[in-house]
Design an enzyme around this catalytic site. Sequence first.
Site, PDB file in Angstrom:
ATOM      1  N   SER A  44       0.877  -1.171   0.000  1.00 58.76           N
ATOM      2  CA  SER A  44       0.000   0.000   0.000  1.00 58.76           C
ATOM      3  C   SER A  44       0.912   1.218   0.000  1.00 58.76           C
ATOM      4  O   SER A  44       1.390   1.647   1.031  1.00 58.76           O
ATOM      5  CB  SER A  44      -0.903  -0.020   1.228  1.00 58.76           C
ATOM      6  N   HIS A 156      -3.016  -6.556   2.673  1.00 57.00           N
ATOM      7  CA  HIS A 156      -2.042  -7.491   3.244  1.00 57.00           C
ATOM      8  C   HIS A 156      -2.639  -8.867   3.547  1.00 57.00           C
ATOM      9  O   HIS A 156      -1.951  -9.737   4.066  1.00 57.00           O
ATOM     10  CB  HIS A 156      -1.446  -6.931   4.540  1.00 57.00           C
ATOM     11  N   GLN A 164      -6.280  -2.016   7.284  1.00 55.87           N
ATOM     12  CA  GLN A 164      -5.124  -2.860   6.973  1.00 55.87           C
ATOM     13  C   GLN A 164      -4.472  -3.506   8.205  1.00 55.87           C
ATOM     14  O   GLN A 164      -4.054  -4.646   8.158  1.00 55.87           O
ATOM     15  CB  GLN A 164      -4.095  -1.997   6.241  1.00 55.87           C
ATOM     16  N   GLU A 165      -4.383  -2.736   9.311  1.00 55.16           N
ATOM     17  CA  GLU A 165      -3.612  -3.245  10.456  1.00 55.16           C
ATOM     18  C   GLU A 165      -4.285  -2.955  11.798  1.00 55.16           C
ATOM     19  O   GLU A 165      -4.687  -1.826  12.064  1.00 55.16           O
ATOM     20  CB  GLU A 165      -2.208  -2.604  10.463  1.00 55.16           C
ATOM     21  N   GLU A 208       2.165  -9.465   7.135  1.00 51.30           N
ATOM     22  CA  GLU A 208       3.005  -8.983   8.240  1.00 51.30           C
ATOM     23  C   GLU A 208       2.932  -9.900   9.456  1.00 51.30           C
ATOM     24  O   GLU A 208       3.293  -9.506  10.563  1.00 51.30           O
ATOM     25  CB  GLU A 208       2.622  -7.544   8.592  1.00 51.30           C
ATOM     26  N   ASP A 245      -3.750   0.970  11.592  1.00 50.28           N
ATOM     27  CA  ASP A 245      -3.318   1.573  10.335  1.00 50.28           C
ATOM     28  C   ASP A 245      -4.408   1.254   9.325  1.00 50.28           C
ATOM     29  O   ASP A 245      -4.591   0.109   8.929  1.00 50.28           O
ATOM     30  CB  ASP A 245      -1.975   1.017   9.853  1.00 50.28           C
ATOM     31  N   GLU A 286      -3.327   5.547  11.976  1.00 48.69           N
ATOM     32  CA  GLU A 286      -2.450   5.909  10.853  1.00 48.69           C
ATOM     33  C   GLU A 286      -3.268   5.964   9.566  1.00 48.69           C
ATOM     34  O   GLU A 286      -4.145   5.131   9.348  1.00 48.69           O
ATOM     35  CB  GLU A 286      -1.367   4.818  10.778  1.00 48.69           C
ATOM     36  N   ASP A 313       1.331   8.295   6.910  1.00 48.13           N
ATOM     37  CA  ASP A 313       2.263   7.336   6.296  1.00 48.13           C
ATOM     38  C   ASP A 313       2.233   7.565   4.778  1.00 48.13           C
ATOM     39  O   ASP A 313       3.105   8.242   4.231  1.00 48.13           O
ATOM     40  CB  ASP A 313       1.858   5.894   6.666  1.00 48.13           C
ATOM     41  N   LYS A 338       9.841   5.374   6.760  1.00 49.19           N
ATOM     42  CA  LYS A 338      10.245   4.216   5.940  1.00 49.19           C
ATOM     43  C   LYS A 338      11.302   4.713   4.971  1.00 49.19           C
ATOM     44  O   LYS A 338      11.006   5.563   4.122  1.00 49.19           O
ATOM     45  CB  LYS A 338       9.055   3.686   5.147  1.00 49.19           C
ATOM     46  N   HIS A 366       8.875  -0.988   9.199  1.00 47.35           N
ATOM     47  CA  HIS A 366       9.134  -1.983   8.150  1.00 47.35           C
ATOM     48  C   HIS A 366       8.208  -1.718   6.957  1.00 47.35           C
ATOM     49  O   HIS A 366       7.406  -0.787   6.987  1.00 47.35           O
ATOM     50  CB  HIS A 366       8.857  -3.388   8.719  1.00 47.35           C
ATOM     51  N   ARG A 367       8.276  -2.573   5.931  1.00 48.69           N
ATOM     52  CA  ARG A 367       7.278  -2.598   4.856  1.00 48.69           C
ATOM     53  C   ARG A 367       6.598  -3.964   4.896  1.00 48.69           C
ATOM     54  O   ARG A 367       7.096  -4.903   5.543  1.00 48.69           O
ATOM     55  CB  ARG A 367       7.929  -2.421   3.472  1.00 48.69           C
ATOM     56  N   SER A 368       5.511  -4.106   4.175  1.00 52.43           N
ATOM     57  CA  SER A 368       4.837  -5.410   4.168  1.00 52.43           C
ATOM     58  C   SER A 368       5.686  -6.462   3.451  1.00 52.43           C
ATOM     59  O   SER A 368       5.651  -7.643   3.794  1.00 52.43           O
ATOM     60  CB  SER A 368       3.446  -5.305   3.571  1.00 52.43           C
ATOM     61  N   LYS A 389       7.436  -0.006  14.341  1.00 48.63           N
ATOM     62  CA  LYS A 389       6.322  -0.805  13.832  1.00 48.63           C
ATOM     63  C   LYS A 389       6.928  -1.859  12.928  1.00 48.63           C
ATOM     64  O   LYS A 389       7.480  -1.528  11.883  1.00 48.63           O
ATOM     65  CB  LYS A 389       5.427   0.153  13.037  1.00 48.63           C
TER      66      LYS A 389
END
Length: 425
Positions: A44, A156, A164-165, A208, A245, A286, A313, A338, A366-368, A389
Site C-alpha cells: 500500500s 495485506h 489494513q492493520e 506482516e 493503520d 495511521e 504514512d 520508511k 518496516h514494509r509489508s 512498527k
Amino acid sequence: MSEFIVEYVRALQVLDSRGDPTVEVNVATRGGGFGRGIAPAGASRGLREAIEIRDGGREYLGRGVERAVESVNKYIAPAIVGMSSYRFRDIDRKLVEIDGTQNKSKLGSNAITATSLAVVNAAADTAGVPLFEFLGGRWARSLPVPLLNIINGGTHAGNELSFQEFMIAPVASSTFSEAIRVAVEVYKTLKEYLKKAYGPASINVGDEGGFAPPMREVREALKAITKAVENAGYRVGEDIFLALDVAASQIYRDGFYLVDGKKISSEDLLKLYIDLVGEFPIISIEDPFAEDQPDYFRELRSELRGRALVIGDDLTVTNAEIISKYFVEGAIDGAIIKINQVGTLTEAERAIEVLKGLRGRAIVSHRSGETEDVSIAHIAVAYGTGLIKTGAPARGERTSKYNELIRIENYLSGDAVYTGRKAFT
Ligand code: PGA
Ligand code: ZN
C-alpha cells in the site's frame, strides 16, 4: 580514517518475504569492514513515494529488479568507491545527485535504499560498533515501544477486513524483552480465541504475520484483540493499547470509503473513528483518510486531541517538507518513517529530525514486503524515536527486527531504557 574508504560495492537480486525479487547491496571498506543493505517493498504505497524500479517482462512475472541491480553496479559503484563510508551522508547526497530526479525514478529507490543501508552498515562495522551506536553515539539507549500488527486486513490479507492493520502496543513493561513476551502471550491467546470462534482457517496469517481471520467488521477485530488481551491476563488501556493503520487510500473510491462492506462518506468515517476511540483504548490511527483529504486528517486530529494520535504514512512518505507542512497545519501528530519511501537514510534522518524539532512522533517502520535486514531496529534506537512498527511477533522477517532489539537491550544491559507509556505522552 582511511580505513572507512569504500573499496567494493556489489549488488545482486535476492528475494523479499513475499517472494518478490529485491535489491541487495554488499559494501566492503579498506579497513575490512563489511555492510549489507536489502531493500524492502510496500504493497500500500503513497502516491508521492520514491519509485522502485521493476523489470517488467515475463521473468518473475514482471517483478524482477535486474535493472535496479545494474543501477548499482554500473552507475552507483564507480561513483562511490573511494569515498569515505564514515561520511555516509556525503555518499547519500551523491546518490541523490546521480539519480537527479524528485522521486528516485532514474536509479530506483530499491537500488538507492539498499546502497545507503549497506554503506552505513559497513561504516559501523569498520568502526567496530553496532549500527545504533555508530549513528546515535554512546547516549543512544532508549528501546522503542513495538506496535505489533496482530490482525491483518486490507491489501495485506485475503479477508474482507477493510482496515489494513490492527496493532497492540505493550506499554506497561519495564523492558523491551518483557514487552515482546507480553505481545507473544497476547498473540498466542488470540490464535486460540480465533480458532475457537472462527475455525482453523482463521489462524492463517497475512503479509506482516498477523492473523487474517474471515472477519468483515472492524469492531469484530478490535473485540477479538480486546478479548485476547484479557484472556492472556492483561488490561486493555492499561498494560496494552490498541492502534490502527487504516491505509485509507486503499479503500477510497469515487469519493467514498469501503468500510465493513459498505460505502461510506468521509464524514461518516470521521464519526466512526470518534466512536471507535470512545469504545476501545485506541492510541493512534495511521492514514485515517486518503492522501488527498488532509482536511479530514486535521478534523480528526482536533476531535481526538489528547486521546489518540493521528499519524501520516502514505500522506507523508518520509518527506521532511511534507511532514513539516502537515504537522504545522495540524493534520498529524507524527509520521511513519520508511527509508525506501524517500530513498536514503540521510533523508529519513531529516524527517526524524524535523519531527523531533516539532515535538511530533516518529515511528520507524518496516514494509509489508520485508527482508532479513535489521537496520530499522538500530535506527529506532539510534534516534531514540521511542516507537517502532515491524509486524507480528512471528515470521522471520518480522522477528529479525524484534530479536535485534532484544540483542541491543542485552548489549546495553543496565543502561537500556524501555520507552513505555512515555512514547505516547
Ligand atoms: P506497506 O504497508 O509496506 O504495504 O506500505 C505498511 C504500512 O502501510 O504501514
Ligand atoms: Zn501505513
